[in-house]
Write a protein that holds these residues in place. Structure first.
Motif, PDB file in Angstrom:
ATOM      1  N   LEU A 129       0.843  -1.285  -0.019  1.00 29.79           N
ATOM      2  CA  LEU A 129      -0.079  -0.019  -0.451  1.00 29.79           C
ATOM      3  C   LEU A 129       0.837   1.492  -0.282  1.00 29.79           C
ATOM      4  O   LEU A 129       2.057   1.309   0.889  1.00 29.79           O
ATOM      5  N   CYS A 130       0.537   2.478  -0.492  1.00 27.38           N
ATOM      6  CA  CYS A 130       0.981   3.713  -0.571  1.00 27.38           C
ATOM      7  C   CYS A 130       0.002   5.182  -0.223  1.00 27.38           C
ATOM      8  O   CYS A 130      -1.201   4.685  -0.422  1.00 27.38           O
ATOM      9  N   VAL A 131       0.566   5.861   0.088  1.00 23.92           N
ATOM     10  CA  VAL A 131       0.058   6.789   0.830  1.00 23.92           C
ATOM     11  C   VAL A 131      -0.067   7.876  -0.580  1.00 23.92           C
ATOM     12  O   VAL A 131       0.748   8.260  -1.135  1.00 23.92           O
ATOM     13  N   ASN A 132      -0.742   8.126  -0.774  1.00 25.53           N
ATOM     14  CA  ASN A 132      -1.077   8.541  -2.242  1.00 25.53           C
ATOM     15  C   ASN A 132      -2.099  10.188  -2.922  1.00 25.53           C
ATOM     16  O   ASN A 132      -1.757  10.924  -3.381  1.00 25.53           O
ATOM     17  N   GLU A 133      -2.665  10.485  -1.590  1.00 30.36           N
ATOM     18  CA  GLU A 133      -2.762  11.658  -1.073  1.00 30.36           C
ATOM     19  C   GLU A 133      -3.468  12.615  -0.143  1.00 30.36           C
ATOM     20  O   GLU A 133      -3.502  11.057   0.418  1.00 30.36           O
ATOM     21  N   VAL A 134      -2.799  13.481   0.512  1.00 32.56           N
ATOM     22  CA  VAL A 134      -3.087  13.952   1.876  1.00 32.56           C
ATOM     23  C   VAL A 134      -3.649  15.539   1.479  1.00 32.56           C
ATOM     24  O   VAL A 134      -3.314  16.270   0.991  1.00 32.56           O
ATOM     25  N   LEU A 135      -4.874  15.637   2.484  1.00 29.02           N
ATOM     26  CA  LEU A 135      -5.381  17.037   2.752  1.00 29.02           C
ATOM     27  C   LEU A 135      -5.460  17.259   4.239  1.00 29.02           C
ATOM     28  O   LEU A 135      -5.925  16.353   5.155  1.00 29.02           O
ATOM     29  N   PHE A 136      -3.886  17.456   4.798  1.00 27.15           N
ATOM     30  CA  PHE A 136      -3.350  18.170   5.910  1.00 27.15           C
ATOM     31  C   PHE A 136      -3.799  19.667   6.222  1.00 27.15           C
ATOM     32  O   PHE A 136      -3.977  19.924   7.842  1.00 27.15           O
ATOM     33  N   ASN A 137      -4.735  20.496   4.894  1.00 27.95           N
ATOM     34  CA  ASN A 137      -4.815  21.759   5.587  1.00 27.95           C
ATOM     35  C   ASN A 137      -6.093  22.320   4.702  1.00 27.95           C
ATOM     36  O   ASN A 137      -6.787  22.969   3.720  1.00 27.95           O
ATOM     37  N   PRO A 138      -7.362  22.015   5.633  1.00 23.71           N
ATOM     38  CA  PRO A 138      -8.693  21.907   4.945  1.00 23.71           C
ATOM     39  C   PRO A 138      -9.217  23.606   5.311  1.00 23.71           C
ATOM     40  O   PRO A 138      -8.611  23.531   6.082  1.00 23.71           O
ATOM     41  N   GLN A 139     -10.640  23.682   4.035  1.00 19.66           N
ATOM     42  CA  GLN A 139     -10.862  24.414   4.435  1.00 19.66           C
ATOM     43  C   GLN A 139     -11.888  24.925   5.677  1.00 19.66           C
ATOM     44  O   GLN A 139     -11.863  23.421   6.643  1.00 19.66           O
ATOM     45  N   GLU A 182      -5.615  25.885   1.593  1.00 21.66           N
ATOM     46  CA  GLU A 182      -6.461  25.677   2.394  1.00 21.66           C
ATOM     47  C   GLU A 182      -7.531  24.959   1.321  1.00 21.66           C
ATOM     48  O   GLU A 182      -8.302  25.512   0.759  1.00 21.66           O
ATOM     49  N   GLY A 183      -7.815  23.958   1.750  1.00 23.50           N
ATOM     50  CA  GLY A 183      -8.704  22.317   0.896  1.00 23.50           C
ATOM     51  C   GLY A 183      -8.453  22.362   0.432  1.00 23.50           C
ATOM     52  O   GLY A 183      -8.790  21.334  -0.879  1.00 23.50           O
ATOM     53  N   VAL A 184      -6.724  22.318  -0.011  1.00 23.85           N
ATOM     54  CA  VAL A 184      -6.065  21.796  -1.644  1.00 23.85           C
ATOM     55  C   VAL A 184      -5.647  21.024  -0.652  1.00 23.85           C
ATOM     56  O   VAL A 184      -4.366  20.828  -0.154  1.00 23.85           O
ATOM     57  N   SER A 185      -5.603  18.798  -1.823  1.00 19.75           N
ATOM     58  CA  SER A 185      -5.202  18.547  -1.208  1.00 19.75           C
ATOM     59  C   SER A 185      -3.212  18.151  -1.705  1.00 19.75           C
ATOM     60  O   SER A 185      -3.143  18.552  -3.176  1.00 19.75           O
ATOM     61  N   LEU A 186      -2.368  17.444  -1.611  1.00 22.43           N
ATOM     62  CA  LEU A 186      -1.135  16.561  -2.475  1.00 22.43           C
ATOM     63  C   LEU A 186      -1.376  15.873  -2.712  1.00 22.43           C
ATOM     64  O   LEU A 186      -1.691  14.663  -1.739  1.00 22.43           O
ATOM     65  N   GLU A 187      -1.693  15.468  -4.009  1.00 19.98           N
ATOM     66  CA  GLU A 187      -2.189  14.558  -5.084  1.00 19.98           C
ATOM     67  C   GLU A 187      -0.435  13.409  -5.191  1.00 19.98           C
ATOM     68  O   GLU A 187       0.759  14.081  -5.615  1.00 19.98           O
ATOM     69  N   ARG A 188      -0.020  12.493  -4.896  1.00 18.92           N
ATOM     70  CA  ARG A 188       1.457  11.531  -5.908  1.00 18.92           C
ATOM     71  C   ARG A 188       1.551  11.259  -7.246  1.00 18.92           C
ATOM     72  O   ARG A 188       0.112  11.123  -7.759  1.00 18.92           O
ATOM     73  N   LEU A 189       2.145  11.787  -7.914  1.00 16.38           N
ATOM     74  CA  LEU A 189       2.387  11.250  -9.429  1.00 16.38           C
ATOM     75  C   LEU A 189       2.104  10.464  -9.946  1.00 16.38           C
ATOM     76  O   LEU A 189       1.177   9.827 -10.755  1.00 16.38           O
ATOM     77  N   SER A 190       3.453   9.484  -8.939  1.00 13.34           N
ATOM     78  CA  SER A 190       3.119   7.558  -9.601  1.00 13.34           C
ATOM     79  C   SER A 190       3.449   6.950  -8.287  1.00 13.34           C
ATOM     80  O   SER A 190       4.212   7.628  -7.257  1.00 13.34           O
ATOM     81  N   VAL A 191       2.754   5.162  -8.682  1.00 13.94           N
ATOM     82  CA  VAL A 191       2.640   4.964  -7.357  1.00 13.94           C
ATOM     83  C   VAL A 191       3.802   4.290  -6.904  1.00 13.94           C
ATOM     84  O   VAL A 191       4.718   3.047  -6.388  1.00 13.94           O
ATOM     85  N   GLU A 192       4.726   4.029  -8.372  1.00 14.83           N
ATOM     86  CA  GLU A 192       5.983   3.722  -8.005  1.00 14.83           C
ATOM     87  C   GLU A 192       7.576   4.528  -8.399  1.00 14.83           C
ATOM     88  O   GLU A 192       7.685   4.085  -7.488  1.00 14.83           O
ATOM     89  N   ALA A 193       7.023   5.641  -8.046  1.00 14.77           N
ATOM     90  CA  ALA A 193       8.885   6.539  -7.712  1.00 14.77           C
ATOM     91  C   ALA A 193       8.478   6.171  -6.178  1.00 14.77           C
ATOM     92  O   ALA A 193       6.915   6.070  -5.079  1.00 14.77           O
TER      93      ALA A 193
END
Length: 855
Positions: free
Chosen positions: A578-588, A702-713
């Motif tokens: 499994l991998c962390v794929n997206e995180v929202l740590f600063n929500p609206q 605020e309300g912007v998540s960080l997305e992972r570009l590649s699950v393999e990288a």
């Protein structure tokens, strides 16, 4: 001749009832025999008395002999104590006892000599309770030693008199009392309580007991009766009885009896055949006798048998947290409402709160009326007639629980599970306000039919609910999740109560498998367990098809679910599964943090085996479980974890079935980390983030998540993360990322290349950045990648003599080193790499920054 017969009959009975003892015997085993701890007593024939001769230790000793005298009876006895009695050294004389051993089950009357009051007193023991009936002269026995003669009388009505004579003086009346609670006798006894120093200082003189045994000429009567489950007749009698000659007729027809059981004054008769539901009639009973041979008069009872149904009695209001007080008493309660047109006796019902069960006391709940159940210690708080005090009423836990009402057919009448999801708490959630059912005719157990009381008192216990309204169930039920049990079974969980009659084998199809049985939740009707004939296969997704035309809720709404449900056999989670794929740590403001995980393995994984954690000094801190529902995480799926799914659904488009509510580790707005951890503490994946990883020109993070570009990288390569695009609302929980990279564009014979040569860094989710891919012939190269404008001016350095991976990529998001967005135009990317072996590589590439406009 008749007169002589009567004398002959009564003579042995009178002798049997009397006790005369002058202690001239040699052994306690002689007739009449004394039984008990006979090894602790010694018959002193020289002084004609019984002496205590116990081992040198603190203990107790007793002796009993047969005696039935209790009516017009007199007890005379003498006791000598060579000490001043106390709470540790005293004696009891059992005038009447139902048994020949001293314990809690003994019932009878006794005289107590000694104790802290230094007096002689009369006591009753029944059902483990000791009651003082006559309290004699205090301090009478405050002597270093004495001889005490005692006389006790009782007439045939139950009038007692206690007399005492100290050191052979005249008898003095210590007191009189009426008590006919116990009217039979079997034994007379002696009891000594002593310490080691008093073990041989108890002496008993002559004993004489006269009187008659209890005689009963009154036939037993049926006090109350109840027809239970249409085939069990329960009778409460006026006295203890036997049922050997019992006969029963129902509507003048003798009925076959499967069994009769009696215990004391209670009789239970089970008919072979159940009476017809909804029937009325008569039950004629004859042949019941008391223990003295008196036969009960033939009795005809009327009965009315109605088979209780679900929702005859419903839970209409609950007060879980009465503090802080609004205006109601500080007392938890459960309110019941009778929905039927007939009165219902609640004494045959019981209440189950969480895992604790209590019987309800005798109470008739009138048709279409309310009552409240409270702890008996707080019943006085309510000045109302419809309050039922319940012994040992279980506590309603503030955090949540279940309340179930079970009827006299041992089936569920109603059930509630709280806290209710989706109810706005506000200030009422702090306590003092009851929760009321809005529409009593709507039997869906979901939360939308419940709400906080709007009455200014904080609730309406015993009265019509303040938020009463027509609240018909018009929503379609959904499958909320499927739980894996084992390779032969799984459980389907529904969003609301389902009509159990539609739970047929034919309504479920499992690919390449057949269903052999269905087990339905009988309390809340919200889940069904399916059992298969063949085991599920590992690493095989097995699809489930549920008939949405045949499966309906309690109001007939059809199942509405287009989600592709599947089952399989889970495997143990391991590193990189499994991998962390997206995180929202600063929500609206008012929003929710969330963590998205992607299953990049070919395994089916159980969510119960996954934990989230913060990492400190390379060690997980507290482990946060994400689920306990045995849900399955299939390859290629995205699952999101947050604390309130309803809030997340308001802000983003989500697949609700792949959102799990759970407590999350701390996610700071500026920087932090999050890890996926196995049950044994093994770290499966670990992501360390910072706000600087966001697209620099965002107006707000605020309300912007960080997305992972590649699950393999690599996870902690900053080039592998990007802010989610504007087009998707700045986050893609449960869906493929808006900023995703595919490594399918490998260019043969090139060590570095561009995936795309044109991009528009406007955060619209379309070519927001450019990826520079590289693949080295071996590890150990140092690389430098710089970007120049068309005039040859350096605008950004992506890496400078950095150690490169064997293969990977770099990202340019169009931001220059001066933190401004690069103007539209042509840019030159110059890359250089060299190894310690002296191998040097150079490459120029051209890219174009556009405004991203599209027709």
């Amino acid at each position: 001749m008749t007169r002589y017969f009567l004398i002959f009959f009564l003579f042995p009975l009178t002798i049997y009832s009397q006790v005369t003892e002058n202690w001239t015997r040699v052994s306690l085993n002689e007739s009449p025999q004394w039984i008990g701890k006979s090894d602790m007593f010694f018959v002193n024939t020289e002084l004609n008395r019984l002496d205590l001769r116990a081992p040198e230790e603190s203990s107790s000793a007793f002796l009993f002999t047969t005696s039935e005298s209790i009516s017009n009876a007199e007890w005379n006895f003498s006791v000598t104590l060579d000490f001043n009695p106390s709470s540790s050294n005293y004696c009891l004389i059992y005038l009447c006892s139902n048994q020949s051993e001293v314990n809690e089950s003994l019932e009878g009357f006794y005289v107590k000599i000694g104790d802290t009051s230094d007096n002689v007193s009369l006591w009753k023991q029944k059902e483990g309770e000791l009651v003082k009936l006559i309290d004699g002269t205090e301090g009478l026995l405050n002597l270093s030693g004495f001889k005490l003669n005692v006389k006790v009388t009782r007439d045939d009505k139950g009038n007692w008199n206690l007399y005492s004579s100290l050191n052979d003086n005249e008898f003095l009346l210590e007191g009189e009392v009426f008590d006919d609670d116990i009217y039979s006798c079997a034994f007379y006894g002696l009891f000594c309580k002593f310490t080691a120093t008093r073990r041989d200082k108890f002496h008993f003189g002559s004993i004489r007991v006269t009187g008659d045994p209890y005689s009963d000429f009154v036939p037993p009567e049926i006090v109350t009766h109840n027809l239970y489950q249409g085939k069990v007749l329960q009778l409460a009698m006026s006295e203890n009885v036997n049922t050997e000659t019992l006969k029963i007729k129902v509507n003048d027809v003798t009925v076959a009896i499967d069994g009769v059981s009696s215990k004391g004054d209670s009789v239970e008769v089970e008919f072979k055949d159940k009476l017809r539901a909804g029937s009325n009639g008569s039950i004629a009973i004859s042949g019941i006798k008391d223990l003295y041979g008196n036969t009960q008069r033939d009795t005809v009872l009327c009965y009315s048998y109605f088979k209780p149904c679900r929702y005859d009695v419903v839970i209409s209001e609950i007060l879980v947290d009465p503090n802080p007080v609004v205006a109601l008493p500080e007392c938890e309660f459960v309110e019941l409402y009778n929905q039927t047109d007939r009165d219902i006796h609640l004494d045959l019902f019981h209440l189950v709160i969480n895992d604790k069960e209590v019987l309800l006391p005798e109470y008739t709940l009138k048709s279409h009326d309310y009552t409240i159940l409270v702890n008996e210690t707080k019943a006085g708080y309510y000045d109302m007639n419809n309050v039922i005090p319940v012994h040992s009423f279980p506590v309603l836990n503030n955090s949540g629980g279940t309340i179930v009402v079970v009827n006299n057919e041992n089936s569920i009448t109603d059930a509630v599970e709280y806290p209710f999801t989706g109810i706005s708490l506000g200030f009422k959630g702090e306590g003092g306000w009851s929760l009321e059912k809005m529409d009593l005719s709507n039997q869906d157990l979901s939360s939308y039919n419940w709400g906080y009381s709007v009455d200014l008192n904080g609730g309406t216990p015993g009265y019509e609910n303040s938020n009463k309204m027509i609240n018909e169930d018009i929503s379609n039920p959904l499958v909320t999740f499927i739980s894996y049990n084992d390779e032969y079974s799984f459980t389907i969980n529904f969003s609301e109560a389902i009509d159990t009659s539609c739970m047929q084998l034919s309504n479920f199809e499992i690919a390449q498998h057949s269903v052999r049985d269905i087990e339905i939740d009988s309390v809340f009707f919200t889940y069904s367990t399916l059992y298969l004939n063949q085991p599920l296969d590992k690493r095989t997704k097995t699809g489930i098809s549920i008939s949405n035309t045949n499966v309906v809720d309690l109001n007939g709404n059809h199942l509405s679910d287009d989600y592709l449900w599947k089952v399989g056999v889970p495997e143990t989670v391991d590193s990189f599964d499994l991998c962390v794929n997206e995180v929202l740590f600063n929500p609206q403001s008012g929003g929710q943090d969330f963590i998205e995980i992607y299953n990049r393995s070919d395994k089916i994984i159980c969510l119960d085996d996954i934990y989230l954690a913060n990492i400190l000094n390379n060690i997980p801190e507290k482990l946060y479980p994400v689920s306990s529902n045995h849900q399955l995480f299939f390859p290629g799926e995205y699952w999101v974890f947050c604390e309130d799914a309803s809030v997340l659904a308001l802000q983003y488009d989500i697949v609700e079935q792949q959102v799990v509510e759970c407590e999350l580790p701390s996610l700071n707005d500026d920087k932090g980390n999050i890890a996926i951890v196995a049950r044994d503490g093994q770290i499966i994946d670990f992501f360390e983030y910072t706000e600087k990883m966001h697209y620099e020109l965002l107006n707000s993070q605020e309300g912007v998540s960080l997305e992972r570009l590649s699950v393999e990288a690599p996870t902690n390569n900053s080039n592998n993360w990007h802010s989610a695009s504007t087009e998707v609302g700045y986050a893609t929980p449960t869906c493929i990322n808006s900023q995703v990279y595919s490594d399918n564009n490998f260019v043969k014979d090139k060590w570095i290349w561009l995936e795309e040569d044109t991009f528009s860094p406007n955060s619209d989710g379309v070519k927001d950045f450019i990826l520079i891919n590289y693949k080295m012939s071996e590890a150990g190269y140092l690389g430098t990648v710089r970007i120049y404008n068309r005039n040859g001016m350096l605008v950004q350095t992506l890496c400078d003599n950095s150690l490169l991976s064997a293969e990977g990529f770099l990202q340019w998001n169009g931001i220059q080193s001066n933190h401004l967005k690069a103007p539209m135009g042509i840019y030159i990317i110059y890359a250089e790499a060299f190894s310690l072996k002296g191998d040097v590589k150079h490459q120029k590439m051209v890219c174009v920054v556009t405004n991203g406009s599209r027709k």
